[in-house]
Design an enzyme around this catalytic site. Structure first.
Site, PDB file in Angstrom:
ATOM      1  N   LYS A 140       8.260  10.141  -9.715  1.00 39.17           N
ATOM      2  CA  LYS A 140       7.961  11.552  -9.475  1.00 39.17           C
ATOM      3  C   LYS A 140       9.147  12.261  -8.822  1.00 39.17           C
ATOM      4  O   LYS A 140       9.536  13.342  -9.244  1.00 39.17           O
ATOM      5  CB  LYS A 140       6.749  11.703  -8.548  1.00 39.17           C
ATOM      6  N   ARG A 170      13.691   2.739   2.210  1.00 37.36           N
ATOM      7  CA  ARG A 170      12.578   3.301   2.961  1.00 37.36           C
ATOM      8  C   ARG A 170      11.784   2.186   3.632  1.00 37.36           C
ATOM      9  O   ARG A 170      11.504   1.167   3.020  1.00 37.36           O
ATOM     10  CB  ARG A 170      11.659   4.082   2.020  1.00 37.36           C
ATOM     11  N   ARG A 215      -0.227   1.144  -0.463  1.00 37.38           N
ATOM     12  CA  ARG A 215      -0.038   2.463  -1.081  1.00 37.38           C
ATOM     13  C   ARG A 215      -0.677   2.513  -2.470  1.00 37.38           C
ATOM     14  O   ARG A 215      -1.232   3.531  -2.871  1.00 37.38           O
ATOM     15  CB  ARG A 215       1.456   2.802  -1.148  1.00 37.38           C
ATOM     16  N   ARG A 267      14.510  -0.100  -4.335  1.00 38.60           N
ATOM     17  CA  ARG A 267      14.918   1.306  -4.237  1.00 38.60           C
ATOM     18  C   ARG A 267      15.805   1.601  -3.025  1.00 38.60           C
ATOM     19  O   ARG A 267      15.563   1.109  -1.932  1.00 38.60           O
ATOM     20  CB  ARG A 267      13.639   2.144  -4.157  1.00 38.60           C
ATOM     21  N   ARG A 282      -2.916  14.645  -2.765  1.00 35.08           N
ATOM     22  CA  ARG A 282      -3.066  13.199  -2.857  1.00 35.08           C
ATOM     23  C   ARG A 282      -4.504  12.749  -2.714  1.00 35.08           C
ATOM     24  O   ARG A 282      -4.778  11.563  -2.782  1.00 35.08           O
ATOM     25  CB  ARG A 282      -2.238  12.563  -1.743  1.00 35.08           C
TER      26      ARG A 282
END
Ligand code: ADP
Ligand code: ZN
Length: 214
Positions: A13, A161, A172, A127, A88
């Site tokens: 996203k 992160r 998550r 990431r 969300r």
């Protein structure tokens, strides 16, 4: 143009939102980025949000809805915006609809990016993000040309992160399935849900997303 990007953590996203922002010249509004900035600045809001984010839980609705309400009335949002990471859950979606209605605005499209779970875990655990310019890399799939240096701006501050660890990622996903996935039905009923696969190169996904919103 007002867009919402919907999809599980790691669906891409943020990456697609950045490209849409360039193409359509409208801001990317990412609740995750706003909250991470607040954490970096050690504000009261940041300290509160951190407890939730570190565990992969949703930050309370009143906080994020408040942030969004403030953000979308800023002048750069007049022409439109791309919401990334918001809404969300149903309560957030309902409050967004009410807020927009009061402003005589509406969402044009909700773009859902679908990706299978195995690929998501791989993407998230590798990431890395540039803290100066926000460019994103991946240890294996898309490493920076020079290790530890951002290709885009030359900064040497690439970070992982803290919530991109296996345990928090699983939490998550669970939150996404339980709280966020029901939004698909909500926006489908409104006739604005558009779905595409998040597989293939970033360019592939981007051209499919553009095809859906234009
Ligand atoms: P991802 O989609 O990869 O999980 P985000 O940057 O969108 O990454 O979100 C990271 C974390 O920030 C979430 O796990 C959550 O704790 C918090 N967060 C972001 N957006 C929201 C939101 N709209 N409502 C509640 N919490 C949020
Ligand atoms: Zn950079």
């Amino acid at each position: 143009m007002r867009l919402i990007l919907l999809g599980p953590p790691g669906a891409g996203k943020g990456t697609q939102a950045k490209r849409l922002k360039e193409k359509f010249n409208i801001p990317q509004v990412s609740t995750g980025d706003i909250l991470r900035d607040a954490i970096k600045d050690k504000t009261e809001l940041g300290n509160k949000a951190k407890e939730y984010m570190d565990e992969g839980r949703l930050v309370p609705d009143d906080i994020v809805v408040g942030l969004i309400k403030q953000r979308i009335v800023e002048s750069d949002c007049k022409k439109g915006f791309i919401l990334d990471g918001f809404p969300r859950n149903m309560a957030q979606a309902v409050q967004l609809s009410e807020t927009l209605e009061k402003m005589s605005q509406n969402i044009d499209s909700v773009v859902e990016i679908e990706v299978n779970a195995k690929m998501l875990i791989d993407r998230l655990t590798g990431r890395m993000t540039c803290s100066s310019c926000g460019a994103m890399f991946h240890e294996k799939n898309h490493p920076p040309k020079v290790s530890g240096i951002c290709d885009s701006c030359g900064s040497n501050d690439l970070y992982k992160r803290p919530d991109d660890n296996k345990e928090t990622i699983m939490k998550r996903f669970e939150v996404y399935e339980q709280e966020t996935a029901p939004l698909k039905g909500f926006y489908r009923k409104m006739g604005i849900l558009k779905t595409t696969g998040g597989d293939g190169t970033l360019d592939d996904v981007f051209s499919r997303v553009c095809g859906l919103v234009t």
